[in-house]
Design a protein around this motif. Structure first.
Motif, short mmCIF file in Angstrom:
data_model
loop_
_atom_site.label_atom_id
_atom_site.label_comp_id
_atom_site.label_asym_id
_atom_site.label_seq_id
_atom_site.Cartn_x
_atom_site.Cartn_y
_atom_site.Cartn_z
N PHE A 197 -51.19 -31.16 -12.96
CA PHE A 197 -52.27 -31.61 -13.69
C PHE A 197 -53.57 -31.94 -12.65
CE2 PHE A 197 -55.07 -34.95 -15.60
CZ PHE A 197 -55.28 -34.35 -17.01
N GLN A 198 -53.11 -32.72 -11.67
CA GLN A 198 -54.06 -33.19 -10.62
C GLN A 198 -54.81 -31.91 -9.99
OE1 GLN A 198 -51.76 -35.54 -7.82
NE2 GLN A 198 -51.82 -37.26 -9.19
N ASP B 28 -55.29 -28.74 -11.33
CA ASP B 28 -56.08 -28.24 -12.32
C ASP B 28 -57.15 -28.88 -12.72
OD1 ASP B 28 -54.57 -25.80 -13.18
OD2 ASP B 28 -53.25 -27.04 -14.35
N LEU B 29 -57.03 -30.26 -12.51
CA LEU B 29 -58.29 -31.35 -12.62
C LEU B 29 -59.26 -31.28 -11.65
CD1 LEU B 29 -59.61 -33.63 -14.31
CD2 LEU B 29 -58.22 -35.04 -12.97
N PHE B 30 -58.73 -30.79 -10.29
CA PHE B 30 -59.58 -30.70 -9.31
C PHE B 30 -60.46 -29.39 -9.46
CE2 PHE B 30 -60.19 -28.22 -5.27
CZ PHE B 30 -61.02 -29.38 -4.62
N ARG B 31 -59.55 -28.16 -9.88
CA ARG B 31 -60.35 -26.85 -9.97
C ARG B 31 -61.33 -27.17 -11.08
NH1 ARG B 31 -55.13 -24.85 -8.51
NH2 ARG B 31 -54.39 -24.86 -10.31
N TYR B 32 -61.27 -27.54 -12.17
CA TYR B 32 -62.14 -27.77 -13.28
C TYR B 32 -63.27 -28.57 -12.78
CZ TYR B 32 -63.93 -29.86 -17.80
OH TYR B 32 -64.66 -30.37 -18.73
N GLY C 34 -53.47 -30.67 -19.74
CA GLY C 34 -51.92 -31.11 -19.84
C GLY C 34 -51.04 -29.98 -20.22
N VAL C 35 -51.54 -29.10 -21.08
CA VAL C 35 -50.90 -27.97 -21.63
C VAL C 35 -50.72 -26.81 -20.06
CG1 VAL C 35 -50.82 -25.72 -22.90
CG2 VAL C 35 -51.52 -27.93 -23.81
N PHE C 36 -51.77 -26.90 -19.49
CA PHE C 36 -51.60 -25.95 -18.19
C PHE C 36 -50.59 -26.40 -17.00
CE2 PHE C 36 -56.22 -24.12 -18.03
CZ PHE C 36 -56.02 -23.20 -19.08
N ALA C 37 -50.77 -28.10 -17.18
CA ALA C 37 -49.74 -28.58 -16.35
C ALA C 37 -48.27 -28.08 -16.90
CB ALA C 37 -49.82 -30.09 -16.34
N THR C 38 -47.92 -28.27 -18.05
CA THR C 38 -46.66 -28.07 -18.55
C THR C 38 -46.12 -26.56 -18.38
OG1 THR C 38 -47.04 -29.66 -20.30
CG2 THR C 38 -45.24 -27.82 -20.68
N ILE C 39 -47.27 -25.54 -18.86
CA ILE C 39 -46.86 -24.19 -18.24
C ILE C 39 -46.66 -23.93 -16.77
CG2 ILE C 39 -47.68 -21.73 -18.28
CD1 ILE C 39 -47.08 -22.76 -21.00
N GLY C 40 -47.49 -24.82 -15.81
CA GLY C 40 -47.12 -24.79 -14.45
C GLY C 40 -45.91 -25.29 -14.13
#
Length: 268
Positions: free
Chosen positions: A15-16, A18-22, A68-74
């Motif tokens: 999550f962190q 993905d959040l950084f990139r976003y 959150g979904v991305f983190a789950t798939i990650g």
């Protein structure tokens, strides 16, 4: 219990990242549009209507859900990597030099096809409400709308990453480069102002989409489904007929109104 704790910590790390990139992409594009080149960009706005703070708050809120979904798939992708299902490699020498050079363009081409067809499919009347309606609440999008998805759309976008690394061998840095290209491209397409030079649609680079190309999609919905390239829309007859006219108005420094897509016809 320890296993669940480790899984939770791993999820938080995904999550962190993905959040950084976003935040990196959306903040950079927002600063370019609203601060660094504000006067120039204000003349290149595609719509007269501007998004308000309420719109941005909604976009950021649903982007958090998406991550959150991305983190789950990650998390699932990490398990697949541990099981040896993914063809990610770290040694450049494992594959020929030519593949290390062309693999990024290949992934972008494959992703463009994946995006076009999944995006167009989500516009089917039986799927739109469940998958894609939330994203289109951003009628006048901002860079913060880049990840403003429903859970279903977020999952559909996220699974491309494990799928492509199952199908193709990719160096870890190539894969990471693709992820950064994708989010920066996404933020630019939702910027609401035209970045590209005025003659863009009259030369060979016209095969690449522009902010106007995607903005028209947010205005009128049924057309301009492409992400990186225009050729799928043109091949399938789904590009708005007034796209180049709308682009020239925006790139020429003239505002277009929020009905600049009005009367646009899509070949069927």
């Amino acid at each position: 219990m320890e296993f669940l704790l480790e899984m939770g910590q791993d999820w938080a790390r995904h999550f962190q990242r993905d959040l950084f990139r976003y935040l990196l992409a959306t903040t950079t594009v927002s600063l370019l549009v609203g601060v660094v080149f504000r006067r120039w960009m204000d003349r290149r706005r595609i719509q007269k209507r501007r998004a308000g703070w309420k719109d941005i708050r909604r976009e950021v809120s649903f982007s958090m859900l998406t991550m959150g979904v991305f983190a789950t798939i990650g998390l699932i992708t990490g398990v697949l990597y541990d099981w040896g299902w993914l063809q990610l490699y770290r040694d450049w020498g494992e594959y020929p030099l030519w593949w290390n050079i062309v693999s990024l363009p290949v992934v972008i081409l494959v992703h463009d096809a994946y995006f076009y067809w999944t995006h167009r499919t989500m516009h089917h009347p039986k799927l739109f409400r469940h998958f894609h309606r939330l994203h289109h609440l951003s009628r006048t999008p901002t860079p913060w709308a880049a990840y403003s998805f429903s859970v279903g759309e977020a999952a559909l976008m996220a699974i491309f990453s494990p799928l492509i690394t199952i199908l193709l061998p990719l160096h870890v840095l190539v894969w990471l480069s693709f992820i950064f290209v994708m989010i920066f491209r996404n933020a630019m397409l939702h910027a609401g102002c035209e970045f590209h030079p005025r003659g863009w649609v009259d030369g060979p680079l016209d095969l690449l989409t522009t902010t106007t190309h995607h903005d028209l999609h947010h205005q009128k919905f049924q057309g301009n489904y492409g992400f990186y390239f225009t050729f799928w829309d043109r091949l399938m007859g789904t590009e708005f007929k007034n796209y180049k006219e709308a682009f020239r108005r925006a790139a020429g420094g003239n505002e277009t109104d929020d009905e600049s897509g009005a009367g646009a016809k899509v070949a069927t």
